[in-house]
Scaffold this motif. Structure first.
Motif, short mmCIF file in Angstrom:
data_model
loop_
_atom_site.label_atom_id
_atom_site.label_comp_id
_atom_site.label_asym_id
_atom_site.label_seq_id
_atom_site.Cartn_x
_atom_site.Cartn_y
_atom_site.Cartn_z
N ALA A 1 0.74 -1.05 -0.08
CA ALA A 1 -0.16 0.00 -0.23
C ALA A 1 0.88 1.20 -0.02
N ILE A 2 1.94 1.27 0.74
CA ILE A 2 2.70 2.37 0.79
C ILE A 2 3.42 2.59 -0.32
N MET A 3 3.87 1.48 -1.27
CA MET A 3 4.47 1.67 -2.50
C MET A 3 3.37 2.21 -3.52
N LYS A 4 2.12 1.93 -3.44
CA LYS A 4 1.20 2.54 -4.26
C LYS A 4 1.15 3.86 -4.26
N LEU A 5 1.14 4.36 -3.06
CA LEU A 5 1.20 6.00 -2.84
C LEU A 5 2.38 6.40 -3.20
N GLY A 6 3.68 5.98 -3.43
CA GLY A 6 4.79 6.52 -3.77
C GLY A 6 5.38 6.85 -2.49
N ALA A 7 5.06 6.59 -1.49
CA ALA A 7 5.53 6.86 -0.05
C ALA A 7 6.83 5.75 0.42
N ILE A 8 7.35 6.09 1.21
CA ILE A 8 8.92 5.08 1.43
C ILE A 8 8.47 4.57 2.58
N VAL A 9 8.85 3.26 2.74
CA VAL A 9 8.58 2.53 3.74
C VAL A 9 9.92 2.29 4.63
N ILE A 10 10.01 2.36 5.88
CA ILE A 10 11.04 1.82 6.79
C ILE A 10 10.50 0.58 7.70
N PRO A 11 10.93 -0.61 7.07
CA PRO A 11 10.78 -1.62 8.03
C PRO A 11 11.93 -1.72 8.94
N VAL A 12 11.01 -1.95 10.31
CA VAL A 12 11.84 -2.25 11.33
C VAL A 12 11.57 -3.38 12.04
N SER A 13 12.87 -3.70 13.13
CA SER A 13 12.38 -5.04 13.56
C SER A 13 11.69 -4.79 14.73
N LEU B 1 -10.48 0.41 9.76
CA LEU B 1 -10.33 1.19 8.74
C LEU B 1 -10.30 0.46 7.38
N CYS B 2 -9.51 -0.56 7.21
CA CYS B 2 -9.47 -1.11 5.93
C CYS B 2 -10.58 -2.12 5.71
N ASP B 3 -11.18 -2.68 6.74
CA ASP B 3 -12.47 -3.49 6.66
C ASP B 3 -13.55 -2.66 5.79
N SER B 4 -13.45 -1.41 6.18
CA SER B 4 -14.70 -0.57 5.42
C SER B 4 -14.24 0.37 4.31
N ALA B 5 -13.02 0.26 4.08
CA ALA B 5 -12.39 0.94 2.82
C ALA B 5 -12.71 0.22 1.55
N SER B 6 -12.59 0.80 0.44
CA SER B 6 -12.87 0.48 -1.03
C SER B 6 -11.67 -0.58 -1.42
N ALA B 7 -12.05 -1.46 -2.15
CA ALA B 7 -11.11 -2.33 -2.70
C ALA B 7 -10.60 -1.74 -4.14
N GLU B 8 -11.00 -0.68 -4.50
CA GLU B 8 -10.48 0.00 -5.76
C GLU B 8 -9.68 1.07 -5.44
N PHE B 9 -8.40 1.12 -5.98
CA PHE B 9 -7.46 2.02 -5.66
C PHE B 9 -7.15 2.63 -7.03
N LYS B 10 -7.32 4.09 -7.32
CA LYS B 10 -7.27 4.80 -8.27
C LYS B 10 -6.06 5.72 -8.18
N ASP B 11 -5.34 5.93 -9.34
CA ASP B 11 -4.27 6.75 -9.56
C ASP B 11 -2.98 6.43 -8.56
N PRO B 12 -2.44 5.13 -8.72
CA PRO B 12 -1.12 4.99 -7.79
C PRO B 12 -0.17 5.79 -8.36
N ALA B 13 0.81 6.06 -7.66
CA ALA B 13 1.93 7.16 -7.93
C ALA B 13 2.89 6.57 -9.18
N ASP B 14 2.99 7.53 -9.93
CA ASP B 14 3.80 7.04 -11.11
C ASP B 14 5.51 7.39 -11.09
#
Length: 227
Positions: A94-106, A165-178
């Motif tokens: 999801a973070i990638m689809k927004l073009g945001a940057i993920v920091i995975p931590v232990s 929040l995810c349970d009630s969100a739309s399963a269609e995502f428009k305009d992912p980051a280019d």
């Protein structure tokens, strides 16, 4: 695309070509082979979940819609701290689809570790789970600029319940980051074995680089099952 085909394309292209791992790999596979198993997940009790590429497309779309609605934008930094659970992958996509940057931590980080990492880069959002959010609460004095706190399996006035929040969100995502192959994708902190951990940023070539590991070392095929 095979590894050597990628190398040839990389050498010939004069500019960075469009690429987003979540959209161009996971979602594309979800459209082409929606019932193909993407992950087999087991818990410590032997309970099993089989998730298809279509499952990951649907659930990451929901998570991306939630994050977008809460203000997460392109190149915002999102910390992802969870145990080994499916939602980690859903949120990362999801973070990638927004073009945001993920920091995975232990999930073993201490409040000191959180303070140190927060001092290295401006964090927009934190996504964790109920049993781990206390670490961030203990470090809260140094997280005053974090705009968004999200947790699975429980929430309160400070922490929004990501699962609900995810349970009630739309399963269609428009305009992912280019994004392109040179857009920032993920940031890691090194182990800190010989000094303080150092922050390392990777672009979307990081995903392509794993072709070498998969194809030339592990000798995987589209039917392979990897631990």
């Amino acid at each position: 695309m095979k590894y050597y085909d990628f190398l040839e394309k990389y050498r010939k292209e004069e500019s960075a070509w469009p690429f987003n791992f979540a959209v161009d790999v996971v979602d594309a596979e979800g459209k082409a082979n929606p019932e193909k198993v993407a992950m087999i997940w087991l818990d410590e009790h032997g309970n099993e979940k089989r998730l298809t590429y279509a499952d990951f497309t649907r659930e990451s779309n929901k998570a991306a819609n939630v994050l977008r609605s809460l203000g997460v934008q392109r190149e915002d930094i999102v910390v992802l701290m969870m145990t080994r659970r499916v939602e980690w992958w859903i949120c990362a996509l999801a973070i990638m689809k927004l073009g945001a940057i993920v920091i995975p931590v232990s999930s073993k980080l201490t409040p000191y570790d959180i303070r140190y990492r927060s001092g290295m880069t401006p964090i927009k959002a934190i996504i964790t789970e109920d049993g781990l959010k206390g670490v961030f609460d203990e470090a809260s004095d140094d997280l005053t600029y974090v705009h968004l706190f999200l947790t699975y399996d429980g929430g309160n006035e400070k922490w929004k319940n990501m699962g609900e929040l995810c349970d009630s969100a739309s399963a269609e995502f428009k305009d992912p980051a280019d994004t392109t192959i040179l857009s920032p994708m993920i940031m890691y902190f090194t182990s800190g074995t010989s000094g303080l951990p150092k922050m390392v940023r990777h672009n979307y070539l990081y995903a392509w680089a794993h072709l070498a590991t998969s194809e030339l070392w592990h000798r995987e095929t589209p039917e392979s099952l990897q631990w």
